[in-house]
Design a protein around this motif. Structure first.
Motif, PDB file in Angstrom:
ATOM      1  N   PHE C 414       0.825  -1.218   0.015  1.00 43.87           N
ATOM      2  CA  PHE C 414      -0.165   0.004   0.035  1.00 43.87           C
ATOM      3  C   PHE C 414       0.846   1.227  -0.198  1.00 43.87           C
ATOM      4  CE2 PHE C 414      -3.451   3.094   1.674  1.00 43.87           C
ATOM      5  CZ  PHE C 414      -4.298   2.568   0.766  1.00 43.87           C
ATOM      6  N   SER C 415       2.051   1.270   0.579  1.00 42.94           N
ATOM      7  CA  SER C 415       2.937   2.287   0.675  1.00 42.94           C
ATOM      8  C   SER C 415       3.406   2.612  -0.777  1.00 42.94           C
ATOM      9  CB  SER C 415       4.143   1.900   1.484  1.00 42.94           C
ATOM     10  OG  SER C 415       5.155   2.896   1.634  1.00 42.94           O
ATOM     11  N   LEU C 416       3.601   1.586  -1.516  1.00 44.53           N
ATOM     12  CA  LEU C 416       4.044   1.732  -2.874  1.00 44.53           C
ATOM     13  C   LEU C 416       2.971   2.059  -3.756  1.00 44.53           C
ATOM     14  CD1 LEU C 416       6.541   1.012  -4.694  1.00 44.53           C
ATOM     15  CD2 LEU C 416       5.547  -0.972  -5.125  1.00 44.53           C
ATOM     16  N   PHE C 417       1.777   1.772  -3.379  1.00 44.37           N
ATOM     17  CA  PHE C 417       0.422   2.040  -4.352  1.00 44.37           C
ATOM     18  C   PHE C 417      -0.260   2.807  -3.566  1.00 44.37           C
ATOM     19  CE2 PHE C 417       2.053  -2.200  -6.127  1.00 44.37           C
ATOM     20  CZ  PHE C 417       2.724  -1.583  -7.293  1.00 44.37           C
ATOM     21  N   HIS C 418      -0.260   3.798  -3.288  1.00 44.24           N
ATOM     22  CA  HIS C 418      -1.417   4.812  -2.821  1.00 44.24           C
ATOM     23  C   HIS C 418      -1.292   6.141  -3.347  1.00 44.24           C
ATOM     24  CE1 HIS C 418       1.660   5.865   0.007  1.00 44.24           C
ATOM     25  NE2 HIS C 418       0.772   7.004   0.577  1.00 44.24           N
ATOM     26  N   TRP C 437      -7.114  15.838 -13.854  1.00 45.93           N
ATOM     27  CA  TRP C 437      -5.828  14.931 -13.878  1.00 45.93           C
ATOM     28  C   TRP C 437      -5.077  14.910 -12.448  1.00 45.93           C
ATOM     29  CZ3 TRP C 437      -6.002  12.351 -17.725  1.00 45.93           C
ATOM     30  CH2 TRP C 437      -6.178  12.764 -19.314  1.00 45.93           C
ATOM     31  N   THR C 438      -5.353  15.892 -11.714  1.00 46.81           N
ATOM     32  CA  THR C 438      -4.571  15.637 -10.288  1.00 46.81           C
ATOM     33  C   THR C 438      -5.600  14.906  -9.499  1.00 46.81           C
ATOM     34  OG1 THR C 438      -4.405  18.154 -10.439  1.00 46.81           O
ATOM     35  CG2 THR C 438      -4.222  17.055  -8.132  1.00 46.81           C
ATOM     36  N   MET C 439      -6.848  14.710  -9.730  1.00 48.37           N
ATOM     37  CA  MET C 439      -7.832  13.694  -8.933  1.00 48.37           C
ATOM     38  C   MET C 439      -7.396  12.316  -9.433  1.00 48.37           C
ATOM     39  SD  MET C 439     -10.052  15.537  -7.114  1.00 48.37           S
ATOM     40  CE  MET C 439     -11.678  15.092  -7.184  1.00 48.37           C
ATOM     41  N   LEU C 440      -7.256  12.428 -10.807  1.00 47.02           N
ATOM     42  CA  LEU C 440      -6.936  10.961 -11.384  1.00 47.02           C
ATOM     43  C   LEU C 440      -5.500  10.399 -10.882  1.00 47.02           C
ATOM     44  CD1 LEU C 440      -8.957   9.433 -13.436  1.00 47.02           C
ATOM     45  CD2 LEU C 440      -7.104  10.137 -15.144  1.00 47.02           C
ATOM     46  N   SER C 441      -4.950  11.325 -10.699  1.00 40.95           N
ATOM     47  CA  SER C 441      -3.218  10.900 -10.263  1.00 40.95           C
ATOM     48  C   SER C 441      -3.446  10.394  -8.890  1.00 40.95           C
ATOM     49  CB  SER C 441      -2.300  11.709 -10.200  1.00 40.95           C
ATOM     50  OG  SER C 441      -2.647  12.840  -9.356  1.00 40.95           O
ATOM     51  N   ALA C 442      -4.439  10.678  -8.138  1.00 43.94           N
ATOM     52  CA  ALA C 442      -4.502  10.069  -6.676  1.00 43.94           C
ATOM     53  C   ALA C 442      -5.365   8.805  -6.830  1.00 43.94           C
ATOM     54  CB  ALA C 442      -5.248  11.129  -5.830  1.00 43.94           C
ATOM     55  N   LEU C 443      -6.496   8.887  -7.745  1.00 46.19           N
ATOM     56  CA  LEU C 443      -7.373   7.721  -7.727  1.00 46.19           C
ATOM     57  C   LEU C 443      -6.702   6.496  -8.401  1.00 46.19           C
ATOM     58  CD1 LEU C 443     -10.297   7.674  -7.180  1.00 46.19           C
ATOM     59  CD2 LEU C 443     -10.829   7.881  -9.452  1.00 46.19           C
ATOM     60  N   PRO C 445      -3.661   5.235  -8.368  1.00 50.34           N
ATOM     61  CA  PRO C 445      -2.650   4.243  -7.580  1.00 50.34           C
ATOM     62  C   PRO C 445      -3.428   3.801  -6.426  1.00 50.34           C
ATOM     63  CG  PRO C 445      -1.673   6.630  -7.316  1.00 50.34           C
ATOM     64  CD  PRO C 445      -2.962   6.558  -8.809  1.00 50.34           C
ATOM     65  N   THR C 446      -4.351   4.664  -5.743  1.00 52.62           N
ATOM     66  CA  THR C 446      -5.245   3.975  -4.758  1.00 52.62           C
ATOM     67  C   THR C 446      -6.002   2.912  -5.106  1.00 52.62           C
ATOM     68  OG1 THR C 446      -5.243   6.382  -4.167  1.00 52.62           O
ATOM     69  CG2 THR C 446      -6.672   5.090  -2.950  1.00 52.62           C
ATOM     70  N   VAL C 447      -6.544   2.941  -6.146  1.00 53.37           N
ATOM     71  CA  VAL C 447      -7.473   1.745  -6.570  1.00 53.37           C
ATOM     72  C   VAL C 447      -6.689   0.752  -7.131  1.00 53.37           C
ATOM     73  CG1 VAL C 447      -8.750   0.912  -8.726  1.00 53.37           C
ATOM     74  CG2 VAL C 447      -9.551   3.096  -7.587  1.00 53.37           C
ATOM     75  N   ILE C 448      -5.564   0.778  -7.434  1.00 52.94           N
ATOM     76  CA  ILE C 448      -4.528  -0.364  -7.734  1.00 52.94           C
ATOM     77  C   ILE C 448      -4.047  -0.690  -6.613  1.00 52.94           C
ATOM     78  CG2 ILE C 448      -2.327  -0.897  -8.601  1.00 52.94           C
ATOM     79  CD1 ILE C 448      -2.802   0.972 -10.895  1.00 52.94           C
ATOM     80  N   VAL C 452      -4.620  -4.751  -5.249  1.00 53.40           N
ATOM     81  CA  VAL C 452      -3.485  -5.382  -5.019  1.00 53.40           C
ATOM     82  C   VAL C 452      -3.639  -6.043  -3.435  1.00 53.40           C
ATOM     83  CG1 VAL C 452      -1.008  -5.612  -4.802  1.00 53.40           C
ATOM     84  CG2 VAL C 452      -2.135  -4.570  -6.719  1.00 53.40           C
ATOM     85  N   CYS C 453      -3.801  -5.172  -2.463  1.00 48.64           N
ATOM     86  CA  CYS C 453      -3.859  -5.653  -1.080  1.00 48.64           C
ATOM     87  C   CYS C 453      -5.148  -6.616  -0.856  1.00 48.64           C
ATOM     88  CB  CYS C 453      -3.789  -4.481  -0.400  1.00 48.64           C
ATOM     89  SG  CYS C 453      -2.416  -3.522  -0.201  1.00 48.64           S
ATOM     90  N   PHE C 454      -6.230  -6.356  -1.638  1.00 47.40           N
ATOM     91  CA  PHE C 454      -7.208  -7.257  -1.415  1.00 47.40           C
ATOM     92  C   PHE C 454      -7.247  -8.558  -2.007  1.00 47.40           C
ATOM     93  CE2 PHE C 454     -11.429  -8.785  -2.682  1.00 47.40           C
ATOM     94  CZ  PHE C 454     -12.220  -8.739  -1.719  1.00 47.40           C
ATOM     95  N   ILE C 455      -6.398  -8.593  -3.168  1.00 47.54           N
ATOM     96  CA  ILE C 455      -6.236  -9.913  -3.810  1.00 47.54           C
ATOM     97  C   ILE C 455      -5.312 -10.778  -2.812  1.00 47.54           C
ATOM     98  CG2 ILE C 455      -5.394 -11.248  -5.815  1.00 47.54           C
ATOM     99  CD1 ILE C 455      -6.562  -8.666  -7.617  1.00 47.54           C
TER     100      ILE C 455
END
Lengths: 75, 261, 467
Positions: C414-418, C437-443, C445-448, C452-455
């Motif tokens: 999560f540290s790598l992807f948030h 674009w700013t919102m998307l740049s936050a969205l 990695p957070t979704v990923i 990833v953590c969920f899987i």
């Protein structure tokens, strides 16, 4: 022959540019104009892009760009 | 003074390009990428510089001051470009500043190791303004590559002052400042080389230049504008609109204008 | 009068429109050709060419640095060397700065006591704002002050364009630009600086891809977290003499994973919302130059380090205030922080974290460096951020609070992807000039990260793997 097919180390001369519009202009700004000489200097470890000596500088072009330039070999 | 942009209102333009300069000379610094332009800029201005963006653009802009012979100079670092034919935002910014910002002198920094490519830009700048000083940088590197440039002959060929420099070591910068001052004070003998185009181009220029001249009434070099239009460059029309027909005044008049995009 | 001007302007537009289809490419070409011809003529008259010694020398260096065999190993070695110098070199000054700030904190506290100021004021100003600020500066400044000059040195030497040349093929396949490899390397130092570096990519589409994915390389602020957790939980799996080796390998693996995700996301972006024809690629490989040390230090320290630090400080001040308030204002018997953590807990458990960890990532927005200190603060039910004396103490605290290998793995992932830190988000906003674009740049990695953590978590539970 297309510039992308020219052998490494060979010297070629620009015959014509196939690209249109802005890309054509950018290529010309780099010195790729008919009759100018180009040296095929090297390729990157994965084969693409390749570096060309154009009017005293070394410029890297991808295969897509280089294949839009028609050249002939100079002896 | 340059023959271009003679009568545009300088005050407004200075405000647009963030210049506050009173009686100072405004110097533009142009050049190809990777020619040591920023070294020249840093050596001339030292640490007295500001960075920001060009108005409305994401292109970085650096501005600094230097004093020479008790006179103040404001140095504007233009984006590094191969040409001024406006095929990128950087090129447009550089062109618009030289054309509409009316610098007192434009220094073009060129790389001594590949002069030919760099002269392309010099000649284009000289089409826009006559007040040009050419700074042939990296002459030490050129010599190491076995390239020797006859500065005197180049000066004669171009018809504007040419100075050889090694900016990293500060070599030649005094001379550069002196020639810049001379051009700013209008005491250099300028006879800039004109590019003569092939016949079809010259014919095309003849076809539209008179009409353009009538429209612009000497506000810009009509031959140069004609060349840009033949070149199919619409950005110049937008720039003319932006810089000469000031948008704000027009809006007060309640006029809606469709700018050719 | 304006109307008259306007009429004239419209005439100009008309001539322009007419010209754009009257004159063809051949006429346009001859304009450029004529300029070049003039340049060539002048050059012939003033230039004499003798030996070519320097050119052969440059060619030999290029032969090595872009060779099929040595090109990549040299690149990896140099990058590794830069990291090693940064990480080991930053420890000592970081500790010194921390000590200095701690000493100053004592003095300031004394001053507050002498002046008889209320407890809450001291709490807000010193334990909240001052401590957050001190933390951010002491962990961020030394690595940046080491990383950026070295990086700028490589830039000044002319090596970086060769890296872009070597790697462009990979990036081209991902619909991106070779120069993105440089903005990513810069991102290892600081994502905000990496995002600013995206200015070197001329084409808007590829530039945006580079900006949106820069966060997938862990910056200086996240490295210490990754290293500490890897040392405790991965290193703990092997014999003690192989501990740091195992940790290093694991962090490297995570970085590689980040790079793979960068390429995948770049590819997806270039096929979806940033669809379009790849812009033309031209990259100049300038001659190698002797760097000027003074200039290297100036640009790296003033333009990069101080600039990034300034923004970080501007974000840290209000964040310090908020963190203190959350940790110290109680509703009923618990602080707002604990309430929020309890609220987030069920969701956090699903992705293998817990409420406090997720909360720490959220209020750690100003700088990734403070995420672990906030976790420690929450577990110890203290009102201010603190650091533990040793890794062993940290290990005990985490395990007492229910951490397993799986938890640590998810924290690292999560540290790598948030979402990017506050400074990086601010920079993205400035560079793109767009909220979208700013919102998307936050969205992205957070979704990923959540996915990833969920899987990983559900997969491990499903397979009955208990670490």
């Amino acid at each position: 022959m297309l510039l992308s097919k020219a052998a490494i180390g060979s010297k070629v001369k620009v015959v014509s540019l196939e690209s249109k519009g802005l890309l054509r202009r950018r290529m010309m700004d780099l010195g790729l104009i008919p009759d100018s000489e180009i040296e095929v200097i090297r390729e990157s470890p994965l084969g693409d892009p390749r570096a060309y000596g154009i009017k005293g500088s070394q410029i890297a072009l991808r295969r897509e760009e280089a294949s839009q330039i028609v050249v002939e070999v100079v002896n | 003074m340059g023959l271009t942009c003679e009568s545009c209102s300088r005050g407004v333009l200075k405000k647009k390009f963030n210049l506050r300069c009173g009686e100072k000379f405004v110097i533009a610094l142009a050049g190809n990428p990777n020619v040591g332009k920023s070294t020249v800029f840093n050596e001339l201005t030292g640490l007295k510089q500001h960075t920001g963006n060009w108005p409305g653009k994401t292109v970085v802009n650096a501005r600094g001051n230097y004093r020479y012979e008790d006179m103040e100079f404001v140095l504007m670092d233009l984006p590094g470009t191969y040409s001024l034919l406006a095929s990128s935002v950087e090129e447009q910014v550089a062109r618009d500043f030289i054309c509409f910002g009316q610098p007192d002198v434009t220094i073009v920094v060129v790389d001594g190791t590949c002069l030919e490519r760099n002269l392309n830009l010099v000649l284009q700048v000289m089409e826009l303004t006559h007040n040009v000083v050419v700074c042939v940088n990296l002459i030490d590197e050129a010599e190491r590559k076995g390239i020797f440039i006859d500065i005197k002959a180049l000066e004669e060929e171009l018809g504007v002052p040419v100075v050889g420099t090694i900016a990293r070591e500060g070599v030649g910068l005094e001379e550069l400042k002196r020639r810049v001052l001379n051009v700013a004070l209008n005491i250099e003998n300028l006879n800039p080389k004109k590019i003569s185009y092939s016949k079809p181009v010259e014919d095309a220029i003849k076809g539209i230049e008179p009409e353009i001249d009538r429209i612009l009434k000497g506000k810009l070099n009509s031959r140069w504008v004609a060349l840009r239009l033949i070149d199919g460059d619409n950005t110049i029309v937008n720039s003319i609109y932006e810089h000469i027909y000031d948008k704000k005044t027009l809006e007060i008049e309640g006029e809606e204008v469709l700018v050719n995009a | 009068m304006h109307r008259q001007f306007l009429g004239k302007f419209n005439e100009l537009v008309r001539i322009s429109d007419l010209s754009s289809f009257t004159y063809g490419d051949s006429l346009r070409d001859s304009i450029v050709k004529d300029i070049y011809r003039a340049a060539e003529e002048v050059t012939k008259k003033v230039v004499t060419q003798k030996s070519q010694r320097k050119i052969t020398f440059d060619k030999k260096i290029d032969d090595l640095l872009t060779s099929k065999i040595f090109g990549y190993p040299i690149m990896i070695l140099l990058l590794g060397l830069v990291f090693w110098i940064t990480i080991t070199g930053a420890n000592y000054p970081s500790q010194m700065l921390a000590n200095l700030f701690f000493w100053l904190e004592g003095k300031l506290t004394y001053l507050f006591m002498v002046l008889g100021s209320p407890q809450w004021l001291h709490g807000i100003l010193i334990l909240g704002i001052y401590r957050t600020l001190a933390w951010v500066i002491s962990v961020m400044l030394p690595p940046m002050a080491i990383f950026f000059p070295i990086f700028t040195l490589l830039e000044d030497l002319g090596y970086l364009p060769r890296v872009a040349f070597n790697l462009d093929r990979l990036f081209k396949k991902a619909g991106a630009h070779g120069k993105q490899s440089l903005t990513m390397s810069m991102g290892f130092g600081c994502n905000a600086a990496g995002i600013i570096a995206c200015r070197i990519i001329e084409s808007p589409r590829e530039k945006l891809i580079a900006i949106l994915t820069n966060n997938f390389v862990p910056c200086n602020g996240r490295f210490p977290t990754l290293i500490a957790l890897a040392t405790i939980f991965v290193g703990g799996l092997v014999a003690s003499q192989y501990r740091s080796l195992a940790a290093t390998l694991f962090v490297t693996l995570l970085v590689v994973f980040g790079i793979i995700v960068t390429l995948i996301v770049s590819w997806v972006l270039s096929k979806t919302i940033l669809k379009g024809i790849p812009s033309s690629f031209t990259l100049e490989l300038p001659p190698y130059r002797k760097p000027k040390i003074g200039r290297v230090i100036y640009t790296s320290l003033i333009d990069r380090t101080i600039f990034v630090l300034g923004r970080a400080i501007a974000v840290a001040v209000p964040a310090g205030l908020i963190i203190w308030i959350l940790a110290n204002i109680t509703l009923g018997d618990k602080s707002i922080l604990s309430h929020s953590a309890a609220f987030l807990d069920p969701f956090a458990r699903m992705i293998g974290l817990d409420g406090f960890i997720l909360m720490a990532f959220i209020i750690g927005l100003p700088a990734n460096e403070i995420v672990v200190p906030i976790i420690i603060m929450s577990y110890m039910s203290k009102g201010a951020m603190l650091e533990l004396e040793s890794l062993l103490e940290m290990q005990r605290l985490f395990i007492d609070n229910g951490w397993t290998f799986l938890t640590a793995l998810n924290v690292m992932l999560f540290s790598l992807f948030h979402f990017p830190c506050g400074t990086a988000l601010w920079t993205i906003g400035k560079e793109t000039g767009s909220l979208k674009w700013t919102m998307l740049s936050a969205l992205i990695p957070t979704v990923i990260g959540i996915a990833v953590c969920f899987i990983v978590t559900q997969g491990a539970r499903l397979l009955g793997l208990v670490f």
